[in-house]
Design an enzyme around this catalytic site. Structure first.
Site, mmCIF file in Angstrom:
data_model
loop_
_atom_site.group_PDB
_atom_site.id
_atom_site.type_symbol
_atom_site.label_atom_id
_atom_site.label_comp_id
_atom_site.label_asym_id
_atom_site.label_seq_id
_atom_site.Cartn_x
_atom_site.Cartn_y
_atom_site.Cartn_z
ATOM 1 N N GLU A 103 0.871 -1.187 0.000
ATOM 2 C CA GLU A 103 0.000 0.000 0.000
ATOM 3 C C GLU A 103 0.897 1.223 0.000
ATOM 4 O O GLU A 103 1.648 1.458 0.941
ATOM 5 C CB GLU A 103 -0.885 -0.033 1.258
ATOM 6 N N ARG A 123 0.965 10.253 0.706
ATOM 7 C CA ARG A 123 1.425 11.321 1.602
ATOM 8 C C ARG A 123 2.707 11.952 1.115
ATOM 9 O O ARG A 123 3.262 12.826 1.780
ATOM 10 C CB ARG A 123 1.661 10.746 3.006
ATOM 11 N N LYS A 146 -10.548 -0.972 7.793
ATOM 12 C CA LYS A 146 -9.264 -0.821 8.496
ATOM 13 C C LYS A 146 -9.519 -0.244 9.895
ATOM 14 O O LYS A 146 -10.038 0.867 10.011
ATOM 15 C CB LYS A 146 -8.388 0.119 7.658
HETATM 16 C C1 3PG Z 1 -1.232 3.989 8.167
HETATM 17 O O1 3PG Z 1 -1.202 4.871 7.339
HETATM 18 O O2 3PG Z 1 -1.925 2.982 8.032
HETATM 19 C C2 3PG Z 1 -0.442 4.162 9.418
HETATM 20 O O3 3PG Z 1 0.183 5.379 9.470
HETATM 21 C C3 3PG Z 1 0.546 3.072 9.629
HETATM 22 O O4 3PG Z 1 0.755 3.051 10.975
HETATM 23 P P1 3PG Z 1 2.159 2.646 11.566
HETATM 24 O O5 3PG Z 1 3.164 3.599 11.003
HETATM 25 O O6 3PG Z 1 1.991 2.791 13.060
HETATM 26 O O7 3PG Z 1 2.422 1.230 11.167
#
Ligand code: 3PG
Length: 229
Positions: A50, A54, A138
């Site tokens: 994924e 960003r 999610k």
């Molecule tokens: C996302 O975009 O799903 C989260 O920012 C991922 O979270 P993590 O960096 O704590 O794994």
């Protein structure tokens, strides 16, 4: 034209994500590293990624991966605006993920015939996802929002439906199996497998090593259990 390694058009994205069980969530700052990143994940037996929208390089990275490594199931994350959903699908994203739920986006995804995985924290948000026919949602931010017991409580009234969950946020190698114990949790997501720093530093061997451990752990549970209600 369908190439040899292309994913079949009819691929059931939810089923595929559930079979794989781990979603590397990626922030990439340089699209020229997208193929090397993909190869590092494929080398570990992890054909899923994924790419979060960003960074400026995200769209180009999705395009590059879809074009150069069609065997990779690539999706777009942090899809906040409808124009980005459309662009990501045009670039080759096979699924879209968002931290929250937006009915307009879900309608658009239906029109684009693309699987949308909305984020949720509450029963109301989960009910909305269900109303739009989402197969996966999610749970975000998973650890900060109370961990596996919180998700178990929130989803209890929904267990007579088929919706499955991908907890993401604060998940890592140490705690991922606490989540994967529940068959309703189809996969865990997180940035720990291929961190922004790992990608910036071109640490492909490190990414492969972490991805391999994650895949091995995810494979410890049986596929039968994962698809069970
Ligand atoms: C996302 O975009 O799903 C989260 O920012 C991922 O979270 P993590 O960096 O704590 O794994």
């Amino acid at each position: 034209m369908q190439r040899e390694n292309d994913l079949p058009d009819t691929i059931d994205i939810s089923k595929r994500i559930s079979e794989i069980g781990v979603v590397p969530v990626v922030l990439i700052d340089d699209s020229s590293k997208a193929v090397a990143l993909t190869d590092a994940l494929l080398e570990a037996g992890l054909p899923l990624v994924e790419i979060t929208l960003r960074t400026r390089s995200a769209m180009d990275s999705i395009e590059e991966i879809a074009r150069m490594r069609p065997e990779m199931l690539v999706g777009a994350g942090t899809v906040l605006f409808e124009r980005d959903a459309t662009r990501a699908v045009e670039a080759g994203a096979k699924f879209l993920v968002s931290p929250g739920i937006d009915p307009d986006m879900l309608k658009l995804a239906k029109k684009l015939k693309t699987q949308f995985i909305p984020g949720f924290m509450t029963p109301s948000e989960l009910a909305a996802a269900l109303k739009f026919g989402c197969q996966l949602a999610k749970f975000f931010p998973a650890e900060a929002n109370g961990g596996p017991s919180m998700l178990a409580s929130v989803c209890a009234p929904f267990l007579h439906t088929n919706i499955g969950f991908i907890p993401t946020g604060g998940i890592n190698l140490e705690n991922m199996m606490n989540w994967l114990r529940s068959p309703r949790i189809r996969a865990v997501g997180g940035s720990w497998i291929a961190s922004r720093a790992d990608i910036d530093g071109s640490d492909w061997a490190g990414i492969t090593r972490k991805a391999r451990v994650a895949v091995e752990l995810a494979n410890e549970r049986s596929n039968g259990d994962r698809h069970a209600r």
